[in-house]
Enzyme design. Structure first.
Site, PDB file in Angstrom:
ATOM      1  CG  ASN A 209      -2.017  -0.911   1.216  1.00  0.00           C
ATOM      2  OD1 ASN A 209      -2.473  -1.277   0.136  1.00  0.00           O
ATOM      3  ND2 ASN A 209      -2.497  -1.308   2.372  1.00  0.00           N
ATOM      4  CG  ASP A 277      -7.705  -4.297   2.977  1.00  0.00           C
ATOM      5  OD1 ASP A 277      -7.579  -4.276   4.214  1.00  0.00           O
ATOM      6  OD2 ASP A 277      -8.043  -3.307   2.306  1.00  0.00           O
ATOM      7  CG  PHE A 321      -5.066   6.569  11.527  1.00  0.00           C
ATOM      8  CD1 PHE A 321      -4.803   6.345  12.871  1.00  0.00           C
ATOM      9  CD2 PHE A 321      -4.707   7.786  10.963  1.00  0.00           C
ATOM     10  CE1 PHE A 321      -4.183   7.312  13.635  1.00  0.00           C
ATOM     11  CE2 PHE A 321      -4.083   8.764  11.716  1.00  0.00           C
ATOM     12  CZ  PHE A 321      -3.819   8.530  13.057  1.00  0.00           C
ATOM     13  CE  LYS A 335     -12.696   1.624   6.922  1.00  0.00           C
ATOM     14  NZ  LYS A 335     -11.704   2.094   5.972  1.00  0.00           N
ATOM     15  CE  LYS A 339     -11.354  -2.006  10.422  1.00  0.00           C
ATOM     16  NZ  LYS A 339     -10.013  -2.274   9.926  1.00  0.00           N
TER      17      LYS A 339
HETATM   18  O1  C5P Z   1     -10.690  -1.498   7.137  1.00  0.00           O
HETATM   19  P1  C5P Z   1      -9.586  -0.535   6.917  1.00  0.00           P
HETATM   20  O2  C5P Z   1      -8.354  -1.181   6.317  1.00  0.00           O
HETATM   21  O3  C5P Z   1      -9.946   0.688   6.142  1.00  0.00           O
HETATM   22  O4  C5P Z   1      -9.237  -0.031   8.388  1.00  0.00           O
HETATM   23  C1  C5P Z   1      -8.193   0.810   8.627  1.00  0.00           C
HETATM   24  C2  C5P Z   1      -7.750   0.671  10.049  1.00  0.00           C
HETATM   25  O5  C5P Z   1      -7.631  -0.697  10.424  1.00  0.00           O
HETATM   26  C3  C5P Z   1      -6.379   1.241  10.249  1.00  0.00           C
HETATM   27  O6  C5P Z   1      -6.324   1.678  11.583  1.00  0.00           O
HETATM   28  C4  C5P Z   1      -5.476   0.046   9.989  1.00  0.00           C
HETATM   29  O7  C5P Z   1      -4.220   0.176  10.613  1.00  0.00           O
HETATM   30  C5  C5P Z   1      -6.284  -1.086  10.588  1.00  0.00           C
HETATM   31  N1  C5P Z   1      -6.110  -2.369   9.903  1.00  0.00           N
HETATM   32  C6  C5P Z   1      -5.528  -3.428  10.527  1.00  0.00           C
HETATM   33  N2  C5P Z   1      -5.394  -4.639   9.889  1.00  0.00           N
HETATM   34  C7  C5P Z   1      -5.864  -4.795   8.643  1.00  0.00           C
HETATM   35  C8  C5P Z   1      -6.477  -3.723   7.975  1.00  0.00           C
HETATM   36  C9  C5P Z   1      -6.569  -2.521   8.634  1.00  0.00           C
HETATM   37  O8  C5P Z   1      -5.084  -3.292  11.678  1.00  0.00           O
HETATM   38  N3  C5P Z   1      -5.736  -5.953   8.061  1.00  0.00           N
END
Ligand code: C5P
Length: 392
Positions: A209, A277, A321, A335, A339
């Site tokens: 990313n 992801d 974030f 979100k 979460k």
């Molecule tokens: O779902 P999304 O990726 O947009 O969520 C972003 C948040 O979740 C950020 O705080 C990111 O660090 C965390 N995150 C995570 N593990 C993942 C995907 C996102 O800890 N696999």
């Protein structure tokens, strides 16, 4: 440790180490302190007040007789307003005057009139340091509750080697931090993820990313400034580790997850990392050959580290974030609910990625709180302040 909002009088006395006080002044300002410099007449012979005026952004106090205040009591007021007086370098003569409660110049008067802690960083020739009079003065100052920072041993300006050299500015700052820097997160463990993850396709290719890590590193530094014990789990970045922060380097989401889980329990978890992801189902052992037929990758979802940590029975206070490209509030709120986070920081990716500044919106149970565009360190400090109020 933060010196943010702390008013510090930096007293500079006459000695060759006065030139190092300029760097100390800069570090104090950088740590967020409101610094007022007071110099003795002898100090002004080594370094000009103009240097300190430029570094502190304030006129330098040099004389009892020229403060320009209507009642002539500015020295008492300056002393009353201070959270700390730090004299660095403190010469043998100044320590002697302090020990005797003299008020024969502005800096000595500020020290005598103070209602705040006083710290001194001595700097002198080793024989002067060892002299019985200096020993007596220091014993008296210790009995009076004056904090002694240093001195260090080493080569001296006079060519001799021994005890008496002023501590380096960074060491003085670190000592101050430990003694006077009880920030709002003092005693808390804070775990931060930052940077991108990298998911190998083969030994030379991968999925990642866009993330510079700047925001996550700024958050780790701000948490440390606020007094927390900080661990930073970082994907690959080009950034230096923030001072006094423990850093664990990882590459993949799986490694990041393992590093994070191994660091629990923690009081706070701030997930700033841009975690991929998906990852290739299986990374090829050897470099894939280019083919006209194209390449199809089978991707499997990566674990959501933040959601997993937030769902644990011993969950820390979790902060997420969300970098969105549109409809920020809607996506961010969704979100946060999904979460189960008490606090989520939203930003528009196109406005933030790779930049030194960011415009953020904080979403919590009380609603939204906008942080207008500012550099990432300023934003990180504001976030940590907000988080500290929620922790309370
Ligand atoms: O779902 P999304 O990726 O947009 O969520 C972003 C948040 O979740 C950020 O705080 C990111 O660090 C965390 N995150 C995570 N593990 C993942 C995907 C996102 O800890 N696999």
């Amino acid at each position: 440790m933060s010196l943010t909002g702390r008013t510090i009088i930096l007293g500079v006395t006459g000695g060759i180490a006065a030139y190092k006080a300029a760097e100390l002044c800069r570090l104090l300002v950088k740590a967020g302190a409101d610094v007022r410099v007071a110099m003795t007449e002898a100090a002004c012979r080594f370094v000009t007040p103009l240097t300190f005026q430029a570094l502190s952004g304030k006129p330098v106090l040099t004389s009892l007789w020229a403060d320009g205040s209507p009642d002539g009591m500015a020295h008492i007021q300056a002393s009353r307003d201070a959270d700390l007086i730090l004299v660095a370098p403190a010469s043998a003569d100044f320590l002697a005057r302090l020990a005797h409660g003299r008020a024969d110049d502005l800096l000595a008067t500020l020290c005598l009139a103070r209602a705040c802690p006083l710290a001194v960083a001595p700097a002198m020739n080793r024989a002067m340091w060892a002299a019985p009079a200096t020993r007596r003065n220091l014993a008296q100052l210790a009995a009076d509750g004056v904090h002694l920072l240093g001195p260090a041993a080493g080569e001296q300006a006079c060519g001799e080697v021994g005890l008496g050299r002023m501590l380096e500015p960074a060491e003085i700052l670190a000592s101050l931090a430990d003694r006077f820097g009880r920030g709002p997160l003092a005693g808390k463990r804070v775990l931060v993820t930052a940077g991108p993850t990298f998911e190998p396709i083969d030994p030379v290719r991968g999925l990642t990313n866009r993330s510079s890590g700047k925001m996550g590193y700024a958050v780790a530094a701000a948490a440390r400034e606020a007094g927390a014990e900080v661990t930073l789990v970082s994907g690959s970045t080009c950034l230096p580790t923030p001072a006094d922060v423990r850093r664990i380097d990882v590459e993949t989401a799986a490694e990041m997850r393992a590093a994070v889980l191994a660091e629990l329990p923690s009081d706070v978890f701030i997930a700033v990392a841009a975690v991929a992801d998906y990852r290739p189902d299986a990374a090829a052992a050897h470099k894939l050959k280019k083919s006209e037929a194209g390449l199809k990758l089978d991707l499997v979802p990566n674990p959501d580290i933040l959601a997993e940590v937030a769902a644990r029975p011993d969950a820390p206070f979790c902060v997420g974030f969300a970098a969105e490209t549109e409809r920020l509030a809607e996506h961010a709120e969704a979100k946060r609910r999904r979460k189960k986070l008490p606090l989520l920081v939203g930003n528009l990716a196109q406005d933030t990625l790779g930049q030194d500044t960011a415009e953020l919106v904080l979403f919590d149970d009380a609603g939204r709180h906008s942080l207008p565009r500012a550099d990432k360190q300023t934003q990180a400090r504001a976030l940590i302040r907000h988080l500290a109020t929620l922790l309370d």
